[in-house]
Design an enzyme around this catalytic site. Structure first.
Site, PDB file in Angstrom:
ATOM      1  N   MET A  59     -15.368  52.607  18.146  1.00 23.32           N
ATOM      2  CA  MET A  59     -16.395  52.245  19.115  1.00 23.32           C
ATOM      3  C   MET A  59     -15.737  51.898  20.454  1.00 23.32           C
ATOM      4  SD  MET A  59     -19.137  52.666  17.344  1.00 23.32           S
ATOM      5  CE  MET A  59     -20.421  51.960  18.395  1.00 23.32           C
ATOM      6  N   CYS A  60     -16.320  52.427  21.524  1.00 22.58           N
ATOM      7  CA  CYS A  60     -15.799  52.210  22.874  1.00 22.58           C
ATOM      8  C   CYS A  60     -15.645  50.726  23.192  1.00 22.58           C
ATOM      9  CB  CYS A  60     -16.755  52.868  23.868  1.00 22.58           C
ATOM     10  SG  CYS A  60     -16.475  52.469  25.585  1.00 22.58           S
TER      11      CYS A  60
END
Lengths: 366, 254, 134
Positions: free
Chosen positions: B148-149
């Protein structure tokens, strides 16, 4: 002959044991060809405890590595690994090695046969630098998992680290078979995805057994150095003493990515020599395949008509292609895919064809 | 780490296009951005949008299998910009497209991040949220290996309360740039531990935040905006390409 | 001064004749824009399969830094003969030697003359970069 912590395990498995770089090592447990296929399709377990492992520490650890190595250690992000050469003043390779850039220093992994010479060479160049080199080879064991199922198998006995987050040519620390802070690198010498593990000597055999137990359902098998050699040849990776040597020209060997001949790197041992050797290139390392029954062997010569135009560096039977393959230094101009040459096998000529290296790439396979 | 007070950007003559497309379908959202990137060298454009249904977008180079544990029952799309995966739920998403010679984008990619993040930090400051570039400090929002960013950060990421709060990515194509930004208003179960604006400004809505960003954009860049709709050509492109961005062919390309 | 033995594009690729082939890469400027001197910031590079036919200006691959994905465009038309497979696993080559070791693809070009309208020599490329910096 030296023995690794896994020596008795190999003997008990019925391995054919040979001398390699001063060590008594398993060449094969069964068929080399089969072992190669296992690594390409499932996963292989290797004992690499014979390789030299050095911890470089001190305020100037990075500066020392940059003084003796051709790659640029100061530029390596922490947690990453780079392939490098160690050269003499003339730019001729003394060894090839991996550089691990730690938060605390630098870790080097070198070839078994050159380990003692490397250690003396690096220590001999400390000069006024605040650095020391500790040889950890005899205190540690080194195992490799290589093959498409490596991550899945290693994950079964690993905690406190996310293996997927370790990129190719990077490393991390995690709990392996209960051993906290184990160095885990995503590296290898087969052209497959895989990991190399650095363990306390006394734990080597136990971790080997735990890996085998965890991996057997996924097809994991112990693999010897014979298969490792031909897999690295398929992957176009150099072997010291074959593609690289103190007599050869490394600028012909397709390892330019190991050479940081940039202004930022500054001077290092062998830099001027490497620049001269770059201008003196007359050949290039390429792949060859042969039609006939004979496997190319190091030192055999390649001809075009009456003219000698190349020399073989390595040869073997490719488990992936099913043909005889080799690497060879071929005269510039003839180093092109598809060029037909003749391989001289003790006076008999056998047709050979030039191929681009590598023969096999996992990122390129269809 | 200090933020640049202003980007030192000369006033642009032509007004920027301002697009507001609320509750866009995920594939359509991505396809419209592709259309904006294609026409970006004519006039710079700033687009604000939200997602209906909510969706998980993968970065262009991510391996979808690594996101499989997060994917669950979510609608999946893949972005043409890089970076990690983002759960577009309670957030304001924006895209900025212009020529790479535009004052906002010229020079190193990292400079354009500093300009955009500096601008956003001033918007957040008006709301009473003290955001700053992460610099070398470690964030509480770091989570290893989720893909996840918001669980991974670099020194140029914008953070407050010790957590990452803005996700950013870019695509550069043929002398044009599209910058993707995602500002977290509320929490998502997939993005545990990240900074949200609503933790500080409880009633904040996407449209109101967009209006504040637009205002700061004008002040910082010395530009004006013309409120427009996507052109007929852009809408046609977005309609035609929407399915591609949520297709297995693209989402599972790696 | 950048190498004089090749031509340059506005999207920061270079192209060079080498025997029967043309070699294509990206410039030091492109690399610097993507990674600001941190070689670890380059993370992925996708190159085409050998045998693929490319038109001038066509995208043949992509490169990702931690901050942006950039297209790689073919300066001239031709068929891909080979790619630099080392690049995909050793992206740091690009930040170190974009001119030689960092080549990306070799094409069998459709024309053996590098005379596309869009192609610049080293001096024109330097001027183009200087102008784009304002």
């Amino acid at each position: 002959m030296k023995q690794t912590p896994l020596h008795d395990v190999h003997v008990a498995l019925g391995a054919r044991m040979v001398e390699f770089g001063g060590w008594h090592m398993p060449l094969q447990y069964g068929s080399i060809l089969e072992e190669g296929k296992i690594v390409r399709t499932a996963c292989g377990l290797f004992d690499l405890s014979h390789m030299g492992r050095f911890q470089v520490q001190g305020r100037d650890a990075v500066a020392l590595v940059d003084r003796v190595c051709t790659n640029h250690c100061a530029k390596i992000p922490t947690g990453s690994i780079r392939y490098s050469l160690l050269c003499n003043e003339e730019g001729r390779p003394l060894d090839d090695l991996l550089i691990y850039r730690d938060a605390v220093g630098v870790y080097l992994v070198v070839n078994a046969s050159n380990s003692e010479r490397d250690l003396a060479w690096i220590r001999g160049h400390i000069g006024g630098l605040a650095a020391e080199v500790r040889d950890e080879t005899s205190d540690t064991a080194m195992l490799a998992l290589q093959g498409p199922r490596s991550q899945e198998i290693l994950a079964k006995i690993t905690r406190a680290v996310d293996l997927a987050a370790i990129r190719y040519y990077a490393f991390g620390f995690g709990t392996v078979a209960g051993l906290k802070q184990t160095r885990i690198s995503r590296t290898g010498y087969t052209g497959e995805d895989g990991f190399e593990l650095y363990l306390p000597k006394a734990e080597g055999a136990r971790v080997w057994q735990e890996l085998l137990a965890a991996g057997t359902p996924a097809g994991l098998k112990p693999i010897g150095l014979g298969a490792r050699d031909v897999l690295r040849l398929e992957a176009g990776m150099a072997l010291y003493g074959h593609e690289l040597s103190a007599e050869g020209n490394p600028r012909e060997a397709g390892i330019e990515f190991a050479l940081a001949l940039t202004p930022a790197k500054g001077d290092f041992i062998g830099r001027a020599g490497l620049e001269r050797l770059g201008a003196a290139r007359g050949a290039r390392l390429v792949g060859i395949t042969t039609e006939g029954p004979r496997v190319p062997r190091q030192g055999q010569e390649l001809f075009q008509g009456g003219a000698k135009v190349g020399v073989v560096a390595s040869g073997g039977v490719s488990p992936t292609l099913g043909t005889n393959i080799g690497s060879a230094f071929v005269k510039l101009g003839l180093d092109k895919e598809g060029v037909e040459l003749e391989l001289d096998v003790r006076g008999k000529r056998q047709s050979a064809r030039v191929r681009e290296l590598p023969f096999y790439s996992r990122t390129r396979k269809k | 780490m200090s933020l640049p007070e202003d980007a030192g950007v000369p006033a642009a003559r032509e007004p920027w296009r301002l697009l507001l497309t609320w509750d866009g379908e995920p594939g359509w959202n991505m396809a419209l951005d592709e259309a904006l990137l294609q026409s970006a060298d004519r006039r710079a454009v700033l687009r604000f949008y939200t997602w209906k249904p909510h969706a998980l977008s993968l970065g262009y180079f991510q391996r979808w299998r690594e996101l499989a544990p997060q994917a669950g029952a979510n609608v999946l799309v893949r972005r043409f910009s890089g970076g990690g995966a983002i759960h577009h739920s309670d957030e304001l998403t924006f895209s900025v497209a212009a020529a790479d010679t535009h004052a906002l984008f010229h020079g190193e990619v990292s400079r354009s991040y500093e300009r955009i993040h500096g601008l956003l930090a001033r918007v957040f400051a008006e709301l009473g949220v003290r955001a700053a570039l992460r610099g070398e400090q470690a964030l509480l929002s770091e989570r290893a290996g989720t893909g996840m960013c918001f669980h991974h950060s670099t020194p140029l990421d914008l953070a407050w309360d010790g957590k990452k709060g803005v996700g950013s990515a870019q695509r550069r194509r043929g002398g044009r740039v599209l910058h993707h930004g995602s500002i977290k208003l509320g929490a998502s179960a997939l993005e545990e531990g990240v900074a949200t604006l609503r933790a500080r400004v409880p009633a904040l809505e996407p449209a109101a935040l967009a209006e504040r960003v637009r205002g700061e954009w004008e002040r910082t860049l010395g530009c004006t905006f013309a409120r427009e709709e996507p052109s007929a050509l852009e809408l046609e492109h977005a309609r035609a390409r929407a399915a591609f961005y949520r297709s297995d062919e693209f989402v599972r390309r790696r | 001064m950048r190498p004089n033995d090749r031509k340059y594009t506005k999207t920061h690729e270079w192209v060079k004749l080498s025997g029967e082939e043309v070699v294509i890469g990206i410039t030091d400027f492109a690399v610097q824009e993507l990674c600001s001197g941190n070689e670890g910031d380059l993370v992925y590079c996708d190159l085409p399969e050998p045998g693929r036919s490319l038109e001038a200006g066509e995208t043949f691959g992509e490169i990702e830094s931690v901050k942006a994905v950039s297209d790689l465009n073919a300066p001239v038309a031709g068929t891909v003969n080979s790619i630099n497979v080392q690049i995909e696993e050793h992206l740091e080559i690009l930040s170190r030697d974009p001119w030689n070791a960092g080549w990306l693809v070799k094409l069998a070009p459709r024309s053996k003359v590098l005379d596309g309208e869009e192609l610049m020599d080293a001096a024109a490329y330097e001027a183009f970069i200087a102008a784009s910096k304002h």
